[in-house]
Structure formats: structure tokens, C-alpha cells
Design a protein around this motif. Structure first.
Motif, PDB file in Angstrom:
ATOM      1  N   ILE A  19       0.835  -1.204   0.000  1.00  0.00           N
ATOM      2  CA  ILE A  19       0.000   0.000   0.000  1.00  0.00           C
ATOM      3  C   ILE A  19       0.875   1.262   0.000  1.00  0.00           C
ATOM      4  CG2 ILE A  19      -1.603   1.357   1.420  1.00  0.00           C
ATOM      5  CD1 ILE A  19      -2.908  -1.376   2.170  1.00  0.00           C
ATOM      6  N   THR A  20       1.922   1.240   0.819  1.00  0.00           N
ATOM      7  CA  THR A  20       2.828   2.396   0.889  1.00  0.00           C
ATOM      8  C   THR A  20       3.450   2.675  -0.472  1.00  0.00           C
ATOM      9  OG1 THR A  20       3.303   1.959   3.219  1.00  0.00           O
ATOM     10  CG2 THR A  20       4.887   3.334   2.018  1.00  0.00           C
ATOM     11  N   LYS A  21       3.936   1.624  -1.135  1.00  0.00           N
ATOM     12  CA  LYS A  21       4.553   1.796  -2.461  1.00  0.00           C
ATOM     13  C   LYS A  21       3.548   2.353  -3.467  1.00  0.00           C
ATOM     14  CE  LYS A  21       8.012  -1.801  -1.871  1.00  0.00           C
ATOM     15  NZ  LYS A  21       8.244  -3.226  -2.026  1.00  0.00           N
ATOM     16  N   ALA A  22       2.315   1.865  -3.405  1.00  0.00           N
ATOM     17  CA  ALA A  22       1.284   2.334  -4.339  1.00  0.00           C
ATOM     18  C   ALA A  22       0.985   3.815  -4.120  1.00  0.00           C
ATOM     19  CB  ALA A  22       0.017   1.499  -4.173  1.00  0.00           C
ATOM     20  N   ILE A  23       0.887   4.219  -2.867  1.00  0.00           N
ATOM     21  CA  ILE A  23       0.605   5.634  -2.570  1.00  0.00           C
ATOM     22  C   ILE A  23       1.775   6.504  -3.013  1.00  0.00           C
ATOM     23  CG2 ILE A  23       0.265   7.311  -0.701  1.00  0.00           C
ATOM     24  CD1 ILE A  23      -1.347   5.050   0.751  1.00  0.00           C
ATOM     25  N   LYS A  24       2.997   6.018  -2.824  1.00  0.00           N
ATOM     26  CA  LYS A  24       4.169   6.806  -3.211  1.00  0.00           C
ATOM     27  C   LYS A  24       4.323   6.929  -4.727  1.00  0.00           C
ATOM     28  CE  LYS A  24       6.768   6.738   1.019  1.00  0.00           C
ATOM     29  NZ  LYS A  24       7.054   8.136   1.279  1.00  0.00           N
ATOM     30  N   THR A  25       3.653   6.067  -5.491  1.00  0.00           N
ATOM     31  CA  THR A  25       3.668   6.250  -6.948  1.00  0.00           C
ATOM     32  C   THR A  25       2.760   7.423  -7.330  1.00  0.00           C
ATOM     33  OG1 THR A  25       1.878   4.672  -7.379  1.00  0.00           O
ATOM     34  CG2 THR A  25       4.127   3.808  -7.448  1.00  0.00           C
ATOM     35  N   VAL A  26       1.745   7.687  -6.501  1.00  0.00           N
ATOM     36  CA  VAL A  26       0.857   8.829  -6.727  1.00  0.00           C
ATOM     37  C   VAL A  26       1.549  10.114  -6.272  1.00  0.00           C
ATOM     38  CG1 VAL A  26      -1.336   9.901  -6.056  1.00  0.00           C
ATOM     39  CG2 VAL A  26      -1.229   7.438  -6.480  1.00  0.00           C
ATOM     40  N   GLU A  27       2.176  10.047  -5.104  1.00  0.00           N
ATOM     41  CA  GLU A  27       2.884  11.204  -4.550  1.00  0.00           C
ATOM     42  C   GLU A  27       4.115  10.735  -3.788  1.00  0.00           C
ATOM     43  OE1 GLU A  27       2.203  14.767  -1.387  1.00  0.00           O
ATOM     44  OE2 GLU A  27       0.468  14.137  -2.550  1.00  0.00           O
ATOM     45  N   SER A  28       5.281  10.925  -4.401  1.00  0.00           N
ATOM     46  CA  SER A  28       6.526  10.396  -3.828  1.00  0.00           C
ATOM     47  C   SER A  28       6.866  11.003  -2.465  1.00  0.00           C
ATOM     48  CB  SER A  28       7.687  10.613  -4.797  1.00  0.00           C
ATOM     49  OG  SER A  28       7.868  11.999  -5.043  1.00  0.00           O
ATOM     50  N   GLU A  29       6.389  12.215  -2.196  1.00  0.00           N
ATOM     51  CA  GLU A  29       6.694  12.880  -0.922  1.00  0.00           C
ATOM     52  C   GLU A  29       5.692  12.550   0.187  1.00  0.00           C
ATOM     53  OE1 GLU A  29       9.531  14.775  -0.473  1.00  0.00           O
ATOM     54  OE2 GLU A  29       9.968  13.957  -2.453  1.00  0.00           O
ATOM     55  N   ALA A  30       4.720  11.715  -0.105  1.00  0.00           N
ATOM     56  CA  ALA A  30       3.677  11.398   0.883  1.00  0.00           C
ATOM     57  C   ALA A  30       4.282  10.714   2.103  1.00  0.00           C
ATOM     58  CB  ALA A  30       2.620  10.499   0.259  1.00  0.00           C
ATOM     59  N   ASN A  31       3.728  11.028   3.271  1.00  0.00           N
ATOM     60  CA  ASN A  31       4.121  10.373   4.512  1.00  0.00           C
ATOM     61  C   ASN A  31       3.023   9.356   4.814  1.00  0.00           C
ATOM     62  OD1 ASN A  31       5.130   9.653   6.983  1.00  0.00           O
ATOM     63  ND2 ASN A  31       4.599  11.562   8.004  1.00  0.00           N
ATOM     64  N   VAL A  32       3.374   8.067   4.742  1.00  0.00           N
ATOM     65  CA  VAL A  32       2.382   6.997   4.882  1.00  0.00           C
ATOM     66  C   VAL A  32       2.641   6.207   6.155  1.00  0.00           C
ATOM     67  CG1 VAL A  32       1.354   4.967   3.772  1.00  0.00           C
ATOM     68  CG2 VAL A  32       2.307   6.813   2.357  1.00  0.00           C
ATOM     69  N   ASN A  33       1.584   5.996   6.954  1.00  0.00           N
ATOM     70  CA  ASN A  33       1.693   5.192   8.164  1.00  0.00           C
ATOM     71  C   ASN A  33       0.595   4.132   8.120  1.00  0.00           C
ATOM     72  OD1 ASN A  33       2.260   4.188  10.687  1.00  0.00           O
ATOM     73  ND2 ASN A  33       1.144   5.787  11.763  1.00  0.00           N
ATOM     74  N   VAL A  34       1.006   2.860   8.077  1.00  0.00           N
ATOM     75  CA  VAL A  34       0.046   1.757   8.043  1.00  0.00           C
ATOM     76  C   VAL A  34       0.036   1.082   9.411  1.00  0.00           C
ATOM     77  CG1 VAL A  34      -0.558  -0.436   6.951  1.00  0.00           C
ATOM     78  CG2 VAL A  34       0.464   1.394   5.580  1.00  0.00           C
ATOM     79  N   ASP A  35      -1.137   1.003  10.020  1.00  0.00           N
ATOM     80  CA  ASP A  35      -1.304   0.316  11.304  1.00  0.00           C
ATOM     81  C   ASP A  35      -2.014  -1.005  11.014  1.00  0.00           C
ATOM     82  OD1 ASP A  35      -2.172  -0.649  13.801  1.00  0.00           O
ATOM     83  OD2 ASP A  35      -2.382   1.380  14.610  1.00  0.00           O
ATOM     84  N   VAL A  36      -1.236  -2.088  11.004  1.00  0.00           N
ATOM     85  CA  VAL A  36      -1.774  -3.407  10.656  1.00  0.00           C
ATOM     86  C   VAL A  36      -2.836  -3.847  11.661  1.00  0.00           C
ATOM     87  CG1 VAL A  36      -1.209  -5.844  10.305  1.00  0.00           C
ATOM     88  CG2 VAL A  36       0.361  -4.078   9.475  1.00  0.00           C
ATOM     89  N   ALA A  37      -2.578  -3.660  12.950  1.00  0.00           N
ATOM     90  CA  ALA A  37      -3.523  -4.097  13.989  1.00  0.00           C
ATOM     91  C   ALA A  37      -4.858  -3.359  13.890  1.00  0.00           C
ATOM     92  CB  ALA A  37      -2.900  -3.902  15.367  1.00  0.00           C
TER      93      ALA A  37
END
Length: 64
Positions: A19-37
Motif C-alpha cells: 500500500i505504501t509503495k502504491a501511494i508513493k507512486t501517486v505522490e513520492s513525498e507522501a508520509n504513509v503510516n500503516v497500522d496493521v492491527a
């Protein structure tokens, strides 16, 4: 702008990486935080919420 999305299909950190990689293809400077739990994705980005959702669904995940 901060966007918090509920992504119930997240099951592991690998999902988060995808998911992080996909979002960074839209906006390379995006700050992405994924909370699996919590099954949430928090994105700090200039892109629209719709374009972020499209990037996530393009990986095969669902956005609630």
C-alpha cells in the motif's frame, strides 16, 4: 492534508509495504503510516483523498 482510511483487508506488514509503495507512486513525498492491527492507513499528502483511495484499491485492497 492528513487522510485516515480504514482498510479492512490489511493482514500483515507486507500489505502495508504494498500500500505504501502504491501511494508513493501517486505522490513520492507522501508520509504513509500503516497500522496493521487497527487496519488503518494514515497519509499526509497533497494528493486528493480519491487518488489515494484509487492507489490502495489498485493493489487489490478495499477501503471502507
Amino acid at each position: 492534508m492528513e487522510i485516515k482510511l480504514n482498510v479492512p483487508s490489511i493482514v500483515c506488514s507486507g500489505c502495508g509495504d504494498t500500500i505504501t509503495k502504491a501511494i508513493k507512486t501517486v505522490e513520492s513525498e507522501a508520509n504513509v503510516n500503516v497500522d496493521v492491527a487497527a487496519k488503518t492507513v494514515t497519509v499526509e499528502a497533497q494528493s486528493s483523498e480519491e487518488s489515494i483511495k484509487q492507489a490502495i484499491t489498485a493493489t487489490g485492497h478495499t477501503v471502507a
